[in-house]
Design a protein around this motif. Sequence first.
Motif, short mmCIF file in Angstrom:
data_model
loop_
_atom_site.label_atom_id
_atom_site.label_comp_id
_atom_site.label_asym_id
_atom_site.label_seq_id
_atom_site.Cartn_x
_atom_site.Cartn_y
_atom_site.Cartn_z
N GLY A 1 18.90 -3.62 11.84
CA GLY A 1 18.66 -4.55 11.14
C GLY A 1 19.26 -5.04 9.97
N ALA A 2 20.02 -4.39 9.44
CA ALA A 2 20.81 -4.50 8.25
C ALA A 2 22.01 -4.88 8.35
N VAL A 3 22.60 -5.03 9.46
CA VAL A 3 23.94 -5.41 9.89
C VAL A 3 24.05 -6.95 10.36
N ASP A 4 24.96 -7.70 9.75
CA ASP A 4 25.20 -9.17 9.77
C ASP A 4 26.08 -9.42 11.06
N VAL B 1 31.82 -2.97 9.70
CA VAL B 1 30.35 -3.25 9.79
C VAL B 1 29.96 -4.00 8.48
N VAL B 2 29.71 -5.18 8.82
CA VAL B 2 29.33 -6.07 7.53
C VAL B 2 27.96 -6.10 7.45
N LEU B 3 27.31 -5.85 6.17
CA LEU B 3 26.01 -5.71 6.08
C LEU B 3 25.50 -7.24 5.57
N LYS B 4 24.24 -7.54 6.00
CA LYS B 4 23.27 -8.71 5.66
C LYS B 4 23.37 -8.96 4.02
N LYS B 5 23.16 -10.37 3.61
CA LYS B 5 22.85 -10.67 2.27
C LYS B 5 21.77 -9.88 1.90
N ALA C 1 30.86 -2.62 4.94
CA ALA C 1 31.24 -3.93 4.04
C ALA C 1 30.07 -4.54 3.47
N ASP C 2 30.27 -5.05 2.35
CA ASP C 2 29.34 -6.12 2.13
C ASP C 2 29.44 -7.58 2.58
N GLY C 3 28.80 -8.45 2.25
CA GLY C 3 29.01 -9.72 2.87
C GLY C 3 30.15 -10.46 2.67
N ALA C 4 31.12 -10.21 1.63
CA ALA C 4 32.60 -10.65 1.39
C ALA C 4 33.49 -9.74 2.12
#
Length: 466
Positions: free
Chosen positions: A62-65, A42-46, A82-85
């Motif tokens: 809403g925090a998930v990209d 699960v990748v988070l938004k910037k 995970a973070d944006g990377a």
Amino acid sequence: MQISARLVKSLAYHSSAVAPISATGTATLEEIASNRRGLARVVLKKGKTQLFKDGSPMVYSGAVDRVIGRPPPKTGDVVLVADGAEKPIGWGLYNSVSMFCVRLMQLEEEVISDVSCALDMDKLIETRIYAATDLRRKMGLPSSDTNAYRLVNSEGDRLSGLIVDVFGDAAVIASSAAWVEKYRAEIELHLSRISNLNNLIWRQSIEVLKEEGLDFTRHQKDNSPSALFKKLKIIENGICYSVSTEGQKTGFYADQRENRQFISSISKDQKVLDVCCYSGGFSLNAAKGGASSVTGIDSSLTALELANENVLLNNLDPQKVTFFGEDASVFMKDAISRKESWDLVILDPPKLAPRRKVLQKALGMYRNLNSLAMKVTKPGGLLMTCSCSGAVAQNEGTFQRMLQASPSMFLIIIQINMKDYFFQDAASSTGRKITIIRQSGAGNDHPLDLFYPEGAYLTNFLVRVL
């Protein structure tokens, strides 16, 4: 049940069987995850990553990209966060439909310091239940005069969605998350290993679980033997109670234990009114503290049956401790019309604002109840007023402003971006002035996660009404 024996056995079990063992080496979450096939990410938004790296336990949708995984994860699955990377910052449990997309269970730095629980829910449940049990022992629970307490406090014990209250030799397990239902067998196994916990009673929060995506047309309400009605006997601060596990919450409000004991210390020779008394917790403490008379009010006749039973259990004079089945507002309005008042009034209504969207309406209800309670408090008398609504508690100062602020101050509050809340001033509306004497919350068996303010749901003020 011998409390001392229970403590000895519990400590012996934990020291030999449950205590987690730290790894001698280190490994990153990425390295550990490489051995798990099909693990979704699960990748988070910037700009959202730091909030959760700091410790916020609930990853809202809403925090998930994006979600990376084929097939996509199902509700209850372990996932990486995970973070944006796409670098993992932690792991948790996924929910495909809830507003809380992931409940974080461990952060990367925790995994590096101790890999024993990494991506392993069974081991993590075991470790967290052990830690919760050890914390209560350090807080002196259970003890010779108290065998009712909270063993697991959801986010406060880092098991979001799980509450466990111990009542003597029984544990009532309150489930309000899909993952808790999935891991029921593991939860019950590790709780059953705690000495002298002979009965496990499973209670599902049906409406909340529906929001978690559980379909109760197929996923039927629990009807196993452990879920059937039970009446238990407990002791708290030396006072005996009969508890129905079909009652509100888990059957007993363990969170008010320290506040009930405080009431006992200030009740001598006082005429006491306990509004929304439930099974009589504050009333019994007032009577034990030497109150000249105690009147308890509740709209639930089932609760009042327990309250009257509890009077007899403690050999109290039923002429001095009386209960009436009536609506709180109606009773207080009638008392005002009779010009009847009390030296000490306790007002502990049920949860009126379970969510922020009903906060405006709830504040009006709190205001009305408190206005009436102040009117039935003698000049110079004391009022203990409570809110168990997380939506009120998490908005710091809201309950206090509702009690104290003048009408003009409310206009100022509204003008500074609090227009969603409609405040009314209980004290001003009655022509009374109040001073705050004491402010408190739940007992020390209700630890709080600083990054989950909703956990501080209980607000308790003792005020002098002039």
